[in-house]
Write a protein that holds these residues in place. Structure first.
Motif, mmCIF file in Angstrom:
data_model
loop_
_atom_site.group_PDB
_atom_site.id
_atom_site.type_symbol
_atom_site.label_atom_id
_atom_site.label_comp_id
_atom_site.label_asym_id
_atom_site.label_seq_id
_atom_site.Cartn_x
_atom_site.Cartn_y
_atom_site.Cartn_z
ATOM 1 N N ASP A 182 28.099 61.101 24.090
ATOM 2 C CA ASP A 182 28.122 62.232 23.173
ATOM 3 C C ASP A 182 26.888 63.090 23.369
ATOM 4 O O ASP A 182 26.084 62.854 24.286
ATOM 5 N N ASP A 183 26.711 64.079 22.504
ATOM 6 C CA ASP A 183 25.582 64.987 22.677
ATOM 7 C C ASP A 183 24.243 64.336 22.370
ATOM 8 O O ASP A 183 23.182 64.923 22.644
ATOM 9 N N GLN A 184 24.277 63.101 21.816
ATOM 10 C CA GLN A 184 23.056 62.348 21.570
ATOM 11 C C GLN A 184 22.865 61.236 22.601
ATOM 12 O O GLN A 184 22.043 60.341 22.393
ATOM 13 N N SER A 185 23.637 61.290 23.670
ATOM 14 C CA SER A 185 23.575 60.295 24.752
ATOM 15 C C SER A 185 23.989 58.904 24.299
ATOM 16 O O SER A 185 23.597 57.907 24.909
ATOM 17 N N GLN A 186 24.806 58.831 23.234
ATOM 18 C CA GLN A 186 25.361 57.565 22.798
ATOM 19 C C GLN A 186 26.693 57.332 23.523
ATOM 20 O O GLN A 186 27.474 58.276 23.725
ATOM 21 N N VAL A 187 26.953 56.075 23.878
ATOM 22 C CA VAL A 187 28.165 55.753 24.628
ATOM 23 C C VAL A 187 29.384 55.825 23.708
ATOM 24 O O VAL A 187 29.453 55.119 22.696
ATOM 25 N N LEU A 188 30.329 56.683 24.063
ATOM 26 C CA LEU A 188 31.585 56.784 23.321
ATOM 27 C C LEU A 188 32.698 55.959 23.971
ATOM 28 O O LEU A 188 33.553 55.408 23.281
ATOM 29 N N ALA A 189 32.681 55.924 25.285
ATOM 30 C CA ALA A 189 33.711 55.166 26.003
ATOM 31 C C ALA A 189 33.159 54.782 27.360
ATOM 32 O O ALA A 189 32.316 55.481 27.933
ATOM 33 N N GLU A 190 33.655 53.656 27.865
ATOM 34 C CA GLU A 190 33.241 53.228 29.197
ATOM 35 C C GLU A 190 34.359 52.397 29.816
ATOM 36 O O GLU A 190 35.096 51.695 29.115
ATOM 37 N N GLY A 191 34.474 52.518 31.125
ATOM 38 C CA GLY A 191 35.523 51.788 31.814
ATOM 39 C C GLY A 191 35.089 51.372 33.201
ATOM 40 O O GLY A 191 34.215 51.990 33.816
ATOM 41 N N ARG A 192 35.707 50.296 33.660
ATOM 42 C CA ARG A 192 35.415 49.784 35.005
ATOM 43 C C ARG A 192 36.726 49.384 35.677
ATOM 44 O O ARG A 192 37.639 48.868 35.019
ATOM 45 N N VAL A 193 36.788 49.631 36.979
ATOM 46 C CA VAL A 193 37.948 49.232 37.757
ATOM 47 C C VAL A 193 37.461 48.686 39.088
ATOM 48 O O VAL A 193 36.474 49.177 39.653
ATOM 49 N N SER A 194 38.135 47.651 39.558
ATOM 50 C CA SER A 194 37.794 47.074 40.863
ATOM 51 C C SER A 194 39.065 46.603 41.545
ATOM 52 O O SER A 194 40.020 46.177 40.888
ATOM 53 N N THR A 195 39.074 46.711 42.860
ATOM 54 C CA THR A 195 40.197 46.260 43.676
ATOM 55 C C THR A 195 39.651 45.381 44.788
ATOM 56 O O THR A 195 38.682 45.749 45.459
ATOM 57 N N ARG A 196 40.258 44.218 44.971
ATOM 58 C CA ARG A 196 39.790 43.292 46.010
ATOM 59 C C ARG A 196 40.992 42.654 46.684
ATOM 60 O O ARG A 196 42.074 42.529 46.093
ATOM 61 N N ARG A 197 40.812 42.254 47.905
ATOM 62 C CA ARG A 197 41.851 41.527 48.628
ATOM 63 C C ARG A 197 41.843 40.070 48.206
ATOM 64 O O ARG A 197 40.776 39.471 48.035
ATOM 65 N N MET A 198 43.032 39.495 48.044
ATOM 66 C CA MET A 198 43.141 38.112 47.609
ATOM 67 C C MET A 198 43.144 37.161 48.802
ATOM 68 O O MET A 198 43.540 37.529 49.917
ATOM 69 N N THR A 199 42.743 35.944 48.535
ATOM 70 C CA THR A 199 42.794 34.904 49.563
ATOM 71 C C THR A 199 44.224 34.405 49.715
ATOM 72 O O THR A 199 45.098 34.680 48.890
ATOM 73 N N SER A 200 44.471 33.647 50.772
ATOM 74 C CA SER A 200 45.816 33.107 51.002
ATOM 75 C C SER A 200 46.223 32.154 49.886
ATOM 76 O O SER A 200 47.391 32.098 49.503
ATOM 77 N N GLN A 201 45.247 31.395 49.323
ATOM 78 C CA GLN A 201 45.562 30.484 48.220
ATOM 79 C C GLN A 201 45.966 31.268 46.971
ATOM 80 O O GLN A 201 46.919 30.896 46.268
ATOM 81 N N GLU A 202 45.263 32.372 46.682
ATOM 82 C CA GLU A 202 45.625 33.193 45.528
ATOM 83 C C GLU A 202 47.003 33.825 45.719
ATOM 84 O O GLU A 202 47.800 33.889 44.777
ATOM 85 N N SER A 203 47.273 34.271 46.927
ATOM 86 C CA SER A 203 48.580 34.874 47.208
ATOM 87 C C SER A 203 49.703 33.869 47.005
ATOM 88 O O SER A 203 50.749 34.184 46.416
ATOM 89 N N ALA A 257 49.649 31.284 45.054
ATOM 90 C CA ALA A 257 49.773 31.005 43.625
ATOM 91 C C ALA A 257 50.579 32.095 42.920
ATOM 92 O O ALA A 257 51.392 31.808 42.019
ATOM 93 N N VAL A 258 50.380 33.355 43.308
ATOM 94 C CA VAL A 258 51.142 34.457 42.716
ATOM 95 C C VAL A 258 52.624 34.317 43.053
ATOM 96 O O VAL A 258 53.500 34.457 42.192
ATOM 97 N N LYS A 259 52.935 34.024 44.314
ATOM 98 C CA LYS A 259 54.328 33.845 44.713
ATOM 99 C C LYS A 259 55.001 32.738 43.903
ATOM 100 O O LYS A 259 56.131 32.886 43.411
ATOM 101 N N GLN A 260 54.297 31.616 43.764
ATOM 102 C CA GLN A 260 54.873 30.479 43.049
ATOM 103 C C GLN A 260 55.081 30.798 41.569
ATOM 104 O O GLN A 260 56.108 30.429 40.976
ATOM 105 N N ALA A 261 54.130 31.507 40.956
ATOM 106 C CA ALA A 261 54.253 31.833 39.535
ATOM 107 C C ALA A 261 55.432 32.762 39.271
ATOM 108 O O ALA A 261 56.214 32.556 38.336
ATOM 109 N N VAL A 262 55.586 33.783 40.109
ATOM 110 C CA VAL A 262 56.678 34.734 39.916
ATOM 111 C C VAL A 262 58.024 34.077 40.208
ATOM 112 O O VAL A 262 58.991 34.242 39.461
ATOM 113 N N ALA A 263 58.092 33.300 41.287
ATOM 114 C CA ALA A 263 59.347 32.634 41.645
ATOM 115 C C ALA A 263 59.766 31.642 40.577
ATOM 116 O O ALA A 263 60.959 31.513 40.259
ATOM 117 N N ALA A 264 58.806 30.921 40.000
ATOM 118 C CA ALA A 264 59.128 29.951 38.948
ATOM 119 C C ALA A 264 59.678 30.650 37.710
ATOM 120 O O ALA A 264 60.647 30.185 37.096
#
Length: 691
Positions: A610-631, A633-640
């Motif tokens: 804001d005009d007083q340099s107080q935080v009104l909103a904040e956000g973070r985003v990150s994207t990373r490649r998954m390992t073969s084990q994580e991949s 696990a995702v396949k098994q969870a969705v298929a199940a």
């Protein structure tokens, strides 16, 4: 006087009667089926109601007679197994007819995909006769015109004027496809027959039962358009519902509104490929996309290839050979036709928007430049952004990644928290996706494989909704995946078109933009830097109050600095935005990379002060490649999840009833085989005195 009593001849006579009645029910069914088949082939699309009454009377009469004699025989005699067998065989024709009608009703009510068969066509011809009989009993008024007959319960105002309007509309529709109006009358029903509403069967067009409008409504035009083209197209017509519903929409709704609506959906990737809509499940089902896409597509075909060619396409294509039939009629490869359609749609939408802008004249969208701004650099920047692949609709290949996004907002009337976590695995044409988000607290599972497709949502209370089925929902799930991938990073997106100033004709407010500077990349950097100011003026017609009072004209002013990375498809790398009226300052910095063919923010941080340099909103985003084990696990969870939930939207009980009728027939044949006994010899068992 004495009479000899013999038992075998009388019993055999009853058994023969049961057999004859059972066979007669099959002969009767075959006779009526053949008769209505002839009506269909001869294009007598509305047989008199007496035929339906006669067919029902004879089939029900024979079944009732068979049941009464059979029950009497079961009570009195032997060979009961054989009697039961012939009774079961005798009721199969009537039961089959009833199950087919119930299945047709469920298919229509639930918009289920349907492959049209000869039995469906013959059944529709019978229904037309039945509707005539029912209309005589249920509806009070009939008004006949040149081409249509209006049937209602006396509620429509000025019925003769209505019929004259519909006659003129029908002549215009027929002329639009280069045809003369049909010789057979179209039956336009504004009333209720068996609760049918908003439906067309052959020459019968059922509109709203509560409709009393003195002019034609869109539903009137829509359903009569169905009946007209059906009557003209011959007995073997089998077009996709994209053309069926598209034709009716093009004759009942505003052309410009349909074009603009579909173009808006396409601009945010909420559209379907035309090729998907001529495949299962859409070929034989009237679902949302066949309406929204079909209307503009039929307009395009009639404009690009002439109305006569469109009608030839409509009546000449078949389900199993649609693409080759379309290419033969249109003279262009089918995929090229789709490509031309999307270009035509964009061009038409832009033209409509320009016309409205000129006619309206209220809203201005002006871009001005300070002295010293290099206009050639600006044009180069816009061209590079236009060429960047930010509208790719393909699913990524051979990549697996995870996205974590968190956005907290303390301002009033804003969503206080967005917390989203996505994991996606793409392997050739297959994918497995899980997404959890707050709010609402839920978890989503999406899967496309060679044999199984799923779109499931597990809610906070554990309830699972969605579809888990075979490949028939591929188009729908593809669309959901496109939409999900597009909104994953919002509100921390890096698409330059969300920030770059540009000329627009779809605004509902006055906008004035002044470009202060455009700095091209230097030998040491790949960043474009743009500074501009924006002034937006909202009037009372754009922001009405809830109390109905006029709202004073409101002005917002912004100062913006953008940095776009040329090495990553002109992705946003830094945003500094100052809102003058509130003093809020937005700062967003992101580092983007190409992940599986899509440009994504590997790391991004957004801060609102804001005009007083107080935080009104904040956000973070990150994207990373998954390992073969994580991949894995995702396949098994969705298929199940997909394996444990079967919510496929299909006609389960109707299929069960068909199998039940088949089982009745088999059971009857088995009983007849088991119950066969050699005929009893006639024998004398005594005499009865008669006085």
């Amino acid at each position: 006087m004495t009479v000899p009593l013999r038992v075998s001849r009388s019993y055999n006579s009853v058994m023969r009667r049961i057999i004859y009645l059972s066979l007669a029910s099959w002969v009767c069914f075959a006779f009526w089926a053949l008769l209505f088949y002839c009506f269909w082939r001869l294009q007598w699309l509305r047989p008199h109601g007496v035929w339906a009454v006669a067919s029902l009377s004879t089939m029900f009469g024979l079944s009732l007679w068979l049941d009464l004699i059979g029950l009497r025989s079961l009570w009195r005699g032997n060979r009961r197994v054989a009697v039961v067998g012939w009774m079961l065989i005798g009721i199969v024709p009537l039961a089959s007819f009833g199950v087919h009608r119930l299945s047709s009703v469920e298919t229509f009510q639930n918009r289920l995909p349907n492959r049209v068969t000869t039995l469906d066509r013959v059944s529709a011809c019978w229904l037309s006769s039945f509707f005539h009989a029912a209309s005589l009993a249920k509806l009070d008024r009939s008004v006949t015109g040149r081409h249509v007959v209006l049937l209602d319960q006396g509620q429509s105002k000025n019925p003769r004027d209505l019929v004259a309007q519909m006659d003129a509309h029908l002549e215009q529709m027929a002329a639009r496809i280069g045809q003369a109006p049909p010789q057979q009358m179209i039956y336009w029903v504004r009333g209720s027959i068996l609760g049918i509403d908003g439906f067309a069967v052959g020459p019968w067009a059922f509109c709203s039962r509560n409709e009393d409008a003195a002019t034609l409504t869109p539903l009137d035009r829509h359903e009569v358009a169905h009946s007209l083209v059906f009557t003209l197209s011959g007995p073997d017509q089998n077009p996709p519902h994209l053309l069926v519903e598209g034709w009716a929409e093009s004759q009942s709704n505003d052309d410009k509104a349909m074009i603009e609506s579909l173009q808006r959906d396409r601009s945010v990737h909420r559209h379907h490929r035309i090729d998907d809509l001529v495949q299962h499940p859409y070929y034989g089902a009237s679902r949302g996309p066949t309406y929204s896409h079909g209307g503009p597509f039929c307009l395009f075909l009639m404009q690009r290839y002439t109305p006569e060619t469109f009608f030839k396409l409509y009546r000449g294509v078949r389900r199993d050979s649609f693409r080759s039939d379309a290419e033969r009629v249109l003279g262009d490869p089918w995929l090229e036709v789709e490509s031309q359609f999307w270009m035509w749609l964009k061009s038409e939408a832009e033209q409509i928007s320009k016309e409205r802008f000129v006619q309206d004249g209220r809203f201005e969208n002006v871009i001005e430049f300070d002295e010293g701004v290099d206009r050639e650099q600006w044009e180069t920047l816009v061209e590079k952004c236009s060429l960047a692949e930010w509208t790719d609709h393909s699913i990524p290949h051979d990549v697996s990644y995870a996205v974590d996004l968190s956005f907290k907002d303390k301002r009033q009337h804003r969503t206080p928290l967005i917390d989203r976590h996505l994991k996606a695995v793409f392997d050739r044409q297959q994918c497995w996706i899980t997404e959890s988000q707050t709010p609402p607290t839920s978890e989503r599972f999406l899967m496309i494989t060679g044999e199984k497709i799923a779109d499931l949502i597990r809610h906070q209370d554990g309830l699972v909704t969605g579809s888990s089925a075979g490949t028939q929902i591929r188009a729908e799930v593809n669309h959901e995946i496109y939409s999900l991938l597009e909104r994953t990073h919002q509100p921390l997106d890096c698409n330059p078109w969300g920030y770059l100033p540009r000329q627009r004709n779809d605004l509902t407010y006055n906008e004035n933009i002044r470009i202060h500077s455009v700095v091209a990349p230097s030998p040491t950097t790949t960043q474009w830097t743009i500074r501009f100011s924006k002034r937006m003026e909202y009037g009372k017609t754009e922001r009405p109050s809830h109390e109905g009072q006029e709202v004073e004209r409101e002005v917002e002013e912004e100062e913006v600095e953008l940095r776009l990375g040329e090495a990553n498809g002109m992705a946003l790398s830094k945003l500094i935005l100052m809102i003058q009226s509130t003093g809020e300052r937005y700062t967003y910095e992101a580092r983007c990379e190409n992940v599986g063919g899509r440009i994504m923010p590997v790391k991004g941080v957004l801060t609102v002060l804001d005009d007083q340099s107080q935080v009104l909103a904040e956000g973070r985003v990150s994207t990373r490649r998954m390992t073969s084990q994580e991949s894995l696990a995702v396949k098994q969870a969705v298929a199940a999840m997909a394996a444990n939930v079967d919510t496929d939207f299909k006609s389960i009980w109707a299929d069960d009833l068909r199998w039940f009728v088949f089982a009745v027939l088999v059971g009857g044949l088995v009983c007849v085989a088991i119950g066969r006994e050699p005929p009893l010899p006639e024998r004398h068992i005594g005499e009865v005195s008669s006085r």
